[in-house]
Design a protein around this motif. Sequence first.
Motif, PDB file in Angstrom:
ATOM      1  N   MET A  50      53.761   3.932  62.059  1.00 57.04           N
ATOM      2  CA  MET A  50      53.037   3.411  60.898  1.00 57.04           C
ATOM      3  C   MET A  50      53.847   3.707  59.640  1.00 57.04           C
ATOM      4  O   MET A  50      54.274   4.832  59.413  1.00 57.04           O
ATOM      5  CB  MET A  50      51.662   4.063  60.790  1.00 57.04           C
ATOM      6  N   TYR A  51      54.055   2.682  58.815  1.00 55.56           N
ATOM      7  CA  TYR A  51      54.840   2.845  57.595  1.00 55.56           C
ATOM      8  C   TYR A  51      54.061   2.453  56.339  1.00 55.56           C
ATOM      9  O   TYR A  51      54.501   2.701  55.234  1.00 55.56           O
ATOM     10  CB  TYR A  51      56.133   2.034  57.705  1.00 55.56           C
ATOM     11  N   ASP A  52      52.924   1.810  56.525  1.00 54.47           N
ATOM     12  CA  ASP A  52      52.035   1.449  55.421  1.00 54.47           C
ATOM     13  C   ASP A  52      50.617   1.421  55.968  1.00 54.47           C
ATOM     14  O   ASP A  52      50.414   1.140  57.140  1.00 54.47           O
ATOM     15  CB  ASP A  52      52.319   0.030  54.892  1.00 54.47           C
ATOM     16  N   TYR A  53      49.666   1.696  55.079  1.00 52.83           N
ATOM     17  CA  TYR A  53      48.266   1.483  55.460  1.00 52.83           C
ATOM     18  C   TYR A  53      47.476   1.072  54.242  1.00 52.83           C
ATOM     19  O   TYR A  53      47.819   1.394  53.113  1.00 52.83           O
ATOM     20  CB  TYR A  53      47.653   2.718  56.131  1.00 52.83           C
ATOM     21  N   GLN A  54      46.442   0.304  54.513  1.00 53.45           N
ATOM     22  CA  GLN A  54      45.523  -0.070  53.439  1.00 53.45           C
ATOM     23  C   GLN A  54      44.133  -0.218  54.021  1.00 53.45           C
ATOM     24  O   GLN A  54      43.963  -0.520  55.208  1.00 53.45           O
ATOM     25  CB  GLN A  54      45.962  -1.340  52.729  1.00 53.45           C
ATOM     26  N   PHE A  55      43.136   0.050  53.182  1.00 48.97           N
ATOM     27  CA  PHE A  55      41.750  -0.123  53.596  1.00 48.97           C
ATOM     28  C   PHE A  55      40.871  -0.229  52.368  1.00 48.97           C
ATOM     29  O   PHE A  55      41.260   0.166  51.262  1.00 48.97           O
ATOM     30  CB  PHE A  55      41.282   1.043  54.484  1.00 48.97           C
ATOM     31  N   SER A  56      39.696  -0.786  52.581  1.00 51.83           N
ATOM     32  CA  SER A  56      38.619  -0.747  51.595  1.00 51.83           C
ATOM     33  C   SER A  56      37.466   0.002  52.248  1.00 51.83           C
ATOM     34  O   SER A  56      37.253  -0.108  53.462  1.00 51.83           O
ATOM     35  CB  SER A  56      38.180  -2.148  51.205  1.00 51.83           C
ATOM     36  N   LEU A  57      36.756   0.775  51.440  1.00 52.00           N
ATOM     37  CA  LEU A  57      35.605   1.526  51.934  1.00 52.00           C
ATOM     38  C   LEU A  57      34.437   1.236  51.004  1.00 52.00           C
ATOM     39  O   LEU A  57      34.518   1.482  49.796  1.00 52.00           O
ATOM     40  CB  LEU A  57      35.897   3.034  51.958  1.00 52.00           C
ATOM     41  N   SER A  58      33.367   0.673  51.578  1.00 52.66           N
ATOM     42  CA  SER A  58      32.157   0.409  50.799  1.00 52.66           C
ATOM     43  C   SER A  58      31.142   1.515  51.060  1.00 52.66           C
ATOM     44  O   SER A  58      31.080   2.063  52.164  1.00 52.66           O
ATOM     45  CB  SER A  58      31.545  -0.935  51.194  1.00 52.66           C
ATOM     46  N   PHE A  59      30.356   1.831  50.024  1.00 50.12           N
ATOM     47  CA  PHE A  59      29.299   2.832  50.133  1.00 50.12           C
ATOM     48  C   PHE A  59      28.178   2.425  49.189  1.00 50.12           C
ATOM     49  O   PHE A  59      28.352   1.518  48.360  1.00 50.12           O
ATOM     50  CB  PHE A  59      29.830   4.239  49.804  1.00 50.12           C
ATOM     51  N   ASP A 138      54.172  -1.426  60.525  1.00 52.66           N
ATOM     52  CA  ASP A 138      55.338  -0.633  60.898  1.00 52.66           C
ATOM     53  C   ASP A 138      56.456  -0.865  59.873  1.00 52.66           C
ATOM     54  O   ASP A 138      56.270  -1.613  58.907  1.00 52.66           O
ATOM     55  CB  ASP A 138      55.762  -0.949  62.349  1.00 52.66           C
ATOM     56  N   PRO A 139      57.633  -0.223  60.050  1.00 55.25           N
ATOM     57  CA  PRO A 139      58.699  -0.370  59.044  1.00 55.25           C
ATOM     58  C   PRO A 139      59.188  -1.804  58.846  1.00 55.25           C
ATOM     59  O   PRO A 139      59.742  -2.129  57.803  1.00 55.25           O
ATOM     60  CB  PRO A 139      59.826   0.516  59.582  1.00 55.25           C
ATOM     61  N   LEU A 140      58.971  -2.665  59.845  1.00 52.25           N
ATOM     62  CA  LEU A 140      59.375  -4.071  59.703  1.00 52.25           C
ATOM     63  C   LEU A 140      58.218  -4.923  59.181  1.00 52.25           C
ATOM     64  O   LEU A 140      58.272  -6.150  59.229  1.00 52.25           O
ATOM     65  CB  LEU A 140      59.870  -4.614  61.048  1.00 52.25           C
TER      66      LEU A 140
END
Length: 170
Positions: A50-59, A138-140
Motif C-alpha cells: 500500500m502506497y496511498d490510502y483515502q477514505f471518508s467517514l460519516s458520523f 500500490d506504488p504504481l
Amino acid sequence: GYYQYSVPPPPPPPTEGASLNVQPPEIINSSILPPQTIQVNITVKNVTDMYDYQFSLSFDPSILTCISLTVLDALGETNYIPRFLINNITGLIEVNVTYYSPAVPITTVPEVALVELVFRVKARGVSVFDLHDTNLTDPLRRQIPHEVHDGLFVNCLLYTSDAADEEDSV
C-alpha cells in the motif's frame, strides 16, 4: 545490446483480503456522557504494497463532534503527505495520505492503525461510523481490492423486548 522494459508483476495477494476498519468496531456504553471523549482508529490489515490510502467517514454530528485527527506513522513510515478535512456540521471526515520516495510500501498482515480520531460526546444517542469512498493503491497507483468495516457508537439505554418480558413476569 537489447533492453527490455516491462511492468513488474502485481504483488502476491495476502491470504485474506485487505480491509480498512473502524476500531473498535463497537463502543456501547450508556455511561459515556457529554463532555466525555471517545477514540476510534482507522486501521488496515492483510495489505500488500500500500502506497496511498483515502477514505471518508460519516458520523452523526448531533451526537459527536470530532476534536482531533492524527495521521499515524504506519510501520514507522514518515514519508507521506497527509490531507484531511473535518466537517462537524455535516458529520464528515475526509482523509487522503500519499506516500513518496523513499517511503517503503506498507505490507502487513496484522492490523495497523493509520489514523486516530477523538470525538467529544455531545448528546445521548446512536452514531454509525460509516467508512465510504475508500481507496487503497500500490506504488504504481493500482487499486488494491479491500473490504470495509464500519463502526458504531451507542450511549443511550436501548429498549429490548427481553427487558419488557422480564418486567411483565411478576
